[in-house]
Design a protein around this motif. Structure first.
Motif, PDB file in Angstrom:
ATOM      1  N   MET A   1       0.785  -1.256   0.129  1.00  0.00           N
ATOM      2  CA  MET A   1       0.080   0.018  -0.132  1.00  0.00           C
ATOM      3  C   MET A   1       0.931   1.307  -0.010  1.00  0.00           C
ATOM      4  O   MET A   1       1.938   1.300   0.749  1.00  0.00           O
ATOM      5  N   ALA A   2       0.525   2.104  -0.988  1.00  0.00           N
ATOM      6  CA  ALA A   2       1.270   3.402  -0.834  1.00  0.00           C
ATOM      7  C   ALA A   2       1.149   4.239   0.306  1.00  0.00           C
ATOM      8  O   ALA A   2       0.245   4.161   0.971  1.00  0.00           O
ATOM      9  N   LEU A   3       2.237   4.898   0.541  1.00  0.00           N
ATOM     10  CA  LEU A   3       2.262   5.868   1.805  1.00  0.00           C
ATOM     11  C   LEU A   3       1.309   6.986   1.656  1.00  0.00           C
ATOM     12  O   LEU A   3       0.380   7.355   2.377  1.00  0.00           O
TER      13      LEU A   3
ATOM     14  N   GLU B   1      -1.362   8.586  -1.775  1.00  0.00           N
ATOM     15  CA  GLU B   1      -1.777   8.310  -2.938  1.00  0.00           C
ATOM     16  C   GLU B   1      -2.859   9.529  -3.361  1.00  0.00           C
ATOM     17  O   GLU B   1      -3.807   9.901  -2.661  1.00  0.00           O
TER      18      GLU B   1
ATOM     19  N   GLU C   1       5.495   5.708  -2.536  1.00  0.00           N
ATOM     20  CA  GLU C   1       5.708   4.529  -1.672  1.00  0.00           C
ATOM     21  C   GLU C   1       6.455   4.893  -0.135  1.00  0.00           C
ATOM     22  O   GLU C   1       7.453   5.836  -0.280  1.00  0.00           O
ATOM     23  N   GLU C   2       6.461   4.027   0.741  1.00  0.00           N
ATOM     24  CA  GLU C   2       7.362   4.191   1.760  1.00  0.00           C
ATOM     25  C   GLU C   2       8.846   4.208   1.588  1.00  0.00           C
ATOM     26  O   GLU C   2       9.205   3.195   0.567  1.00  0.00           O
TER      27      GLU C   2
ATOM     28  N   ALA D   1       1.563   8.318  -6.615  1.00  0.00           N
ATOM     29  CA  ALA D   1       1.488   7.707  -5.360  1.00  0.00           C
ATOM     30  C   ALA D   1       3.239   7.656  -4.921  1.00  0.00           C
ATOM     31  O   ALA D   1       3.929   7.975  -5.864  1.00  0.00           O
TER      32      ALA D   1
ATOM     33  N   LYS E   1      -1.759   6.004   3.858  1.00  0.00           N
ATOM     34  CA  LYS E   1      -1.881   4.483   4.075  1.00  0.00           C
ATOM     35  C   LYS E   1      -3.233   3.951   4.047  1.00  0.00           C
ATOM     36  O   LYS E   1      -3.709   3.167   4.848  1.00  0.00           O
TER      37      LYS E   1
ATOM     38  N   ASP F   1      10.558   6.226  -0.236  1.00  0.00           N
ATOM     39  CA  ASP F   1      10.687   6.844  -1.624  1.00  0.00           C
ATOM     40  C   ASP F   1      11.696   8.158  -1.225  1.00  0.00           C
ATOM     41  O   ASP F   1      11.312   8.779   0.102  1.00  0.00           O
TER      42      ASP F   1
ATOM     43  N   THR G   1      10.231   9.028   4.543  1.00  0.00           N
ATOM     44  CA  THR G   1      10.190   9.169   3.299  1.00  0.00           C
ATOM     45  C   THR G   1      10.138  10.620   2.848  1.00  0.00           C
ATOM     46  O   THR G   1       9.507  11.578   3.743  1.00  0.00           O
TER      47      THR G   1
END
Ligand SMILES: Nc1ncnc2c1ncn2[C@@H]1O[C@H](COP(=O)(O)OP(=O)(O)O)[C@@H](O)[C@H]1O
Ligand SMILES: [Mg+2]
Lengths: 212, 255
Positions: A1-3, A5, A27-28, A25, A63, A30, A185
């Motif tokens: 799951m994207a942090l 989006e 991501e964690e 999105a 999340k 990134d 992130t």
């Protein structure tokens, strides 16, 4: 799951359409760089992610949870936005570093604040300095550690090195690199050639928030 | 009470005083002539009506009617205080609330301590004084809040971005607003009798009351105004700073 989006996010100020159907999105872990011409909506995008403003259309998820359903005051302690031209508030550097403690109902930990100052190459006696006596680079560094005394999940940096002297810039770069390594992130906005060259994930924004 | 009587003739002759600002306006091309006549006319009409209404209420001497009159005064004061708030998201009910609480608590203490009696002759002018001063203090509080949220907008945003709730983010501005709103009352307490002989005391002395007796009332008025403006400013300030934010704890755009 994207942090984070963004789903078809649009933002309007008055009758001016600033962002139209922006989707992407984060991501964690990134380290995303957002660039593009002035006025293309980069700051607006970061402010939307930070929950400082809300989209007129579309949704933002943290999340997997819609920001509309979250307590944004708590949320902003995890998703921390550093302004393009930060302003220090109240009187002293200490006032600024004390706020993150106060809002978490914690006593001010002077040691920790001093260590944080050291991380950006400012000595412990800066704590009692009046904010009006600080240089631009020093203000920016204090502003940054204000966001980092309690490590956020996501750090949003809005051209934080623009206009800084070379020395301040290097200090800020080092701190951000360390924070990223420690698990935060990062989404940054920049025009800086050096920073652009170093970035691995690059999003280019055109007027109206069109992404390339 | 003879000293107080103004004959109709002397009143009409004293109208000549109005011609002074009219002459100034005309000479200096201030364009105020119409406004002066309008405001004088309005003052006369208002006072005549109020005079008869008060006379009636005092003759009837009915507690409910007195209460209604105080509510009328409070509502008018709230309406005017609210109008002085530059925030487009201002809320009338907040001014009403602040004035209701501030006025009735102050009045309640004066009644309990038997400083004033539950007679329209005392209650109504006292309510007017309390509500009038509260109204000014609240208007000042609203103005300073607006200036604060304008001048210190970026600071508030920084605090919000760091995860402060709206109250914490507004505290500096809120404190200054309340302080500024209370300051004139505190300052005038310092010079009372030396520079300004306030209305209440002047009125009593004018009416031939022993000055030593009149100062007792003035001391009471000083206490009463400190309480009323303090309460009014605190309640109005704490209710209205939230109008600058939306339900998502975001600072509203400036219009
Ligand atoms: N609150 C606002 N009211 C009106 N216009 C705004 C507002 N915020 C941003 N804008 C406009 O939206 C556009 C994008 O702004 P911004 O997100 O700051 O761009 P960038 O950071 O990419 O330079 C600009 O034209 C700016 O003038
Ligand atoms: Mg920008």
């Amino acid at each position: 799951m994207a942090l984070i989006e963004l789903k078809q996010v649009s933002y309007r100020a008055g009758d001016q359409e600033i962002l139209q159907d922006v989707s992407f999105a984060v991501e964690e872990g990134d380290y995303l760089t957002l660039t593009g011409p002035s006025g293309s909506g980069k700051s607006t995008t970061l402010k939307l992610i930070a929950g400082l403003i809300s989209p007129n259309k579309g949704e933002i998820f943290y999340k997997g949870q819609n920001l509309d359903s979250l307590d944004l005051v708590q949320y902003r302690r995890q998703v921390s936005y550093c302004f393009q031209q930060p302003t220090l508030f109240d009187e002293t550097v200490k006032d600024n570093l004390a706020l993150p403690f106060a809002i978490r109902k914690q006593d001010f930990a002077e040691k920790r604040a001093q260590e944080a100052l050291k991380q950006v190459d400012l000595s412990a006696d800066y704590l009692d300095k009046k904010i009006t006596t600080l240089s631009g680079g020093e203000k920016q560094r204090v502003a940054l550690i204000r966001n980092l005394l309690f490590r956020p999940e996501l750090l949003l940096l809005d051209e934080v090195t623009t206009g800084l002297d070379e020395e301040s810039k290097q200090i800020v770069h080092q701190l951000i690199a360390r924070v990223h390594q420690e698990g935060t992130t990062i989404v940054q906005v920049t025009h800086d050639q050096e920073e652009l060259a170093a970035s691995k994930q690059l999003l280019h924004m055109e007027k109206g928030g069109v992404l390339k | 009470m003879k000293a107080m009587a103004v004959s109709d003739l002397s009143l009409i002759l004293s109208f000549a005083l109005v011609l002074v600002p009219v002459a100034i306006s005309w000479k200096e091309k201030l364009g105020l002539t119409r406004d002066i006549f309008y405001s004088v006319g309005r003052a006369i009409v208002q006072l005549v009506i109020v005079g008869y209404v008060l006379k009636f209420i005092m003759q009837v001497n009915n507690a409910l009617l007195t209460l209604l009159m105080t509510l009328f005064i409070i509502f008018n004061a709230a309406w005017n205080a609210n109008k002085r708030d530059p925030n487009p998201n201002r809320q009338l009910w907040q001014s009403i609330m602040a004035l209701l609480i501030g006025t009735y608590i102050t009045l309640g203490v004066l009644l309990l301590t038997q400083t004033v009696k539950l007679k329209p002759m005392q209650i109504i002018p006292i309510t007017g004084m309390i509500a009038g001063n509260e109204m000014v203090a609240m208007g000042l509080c609203y103005k300073v809040l607006a200036t604060g949220f304008h001048d210190q907008r970026q600071q508030v945003l920084e605090k919000i971005a760091l995860g402060a709730d709206v109250k914490t983010a507004s505290m500096t501005i809120l404190r200054r607003s309340i302080k500024t709103a209370m300051q004139p009352t505190i300052d005038s307490a310092k010079t009372v009798g030396l520079v300004n002989l306030p209305g209440m005391m002047s009125g009593l002395i004018f009416a031939g009351v022993d000055p030593v007796y009149a100062i007792k009332y003035q001391i009471m008025v000083t206490f009463m105004l400190l309480s009323a403006t303090g309460l009014g400013a605190v309640i109005a300030g704490y209710l209205s700073y939230r109008n600058y934010f939306n339900k998502r704890s975001q600072l509203r755009e400036e219009q």
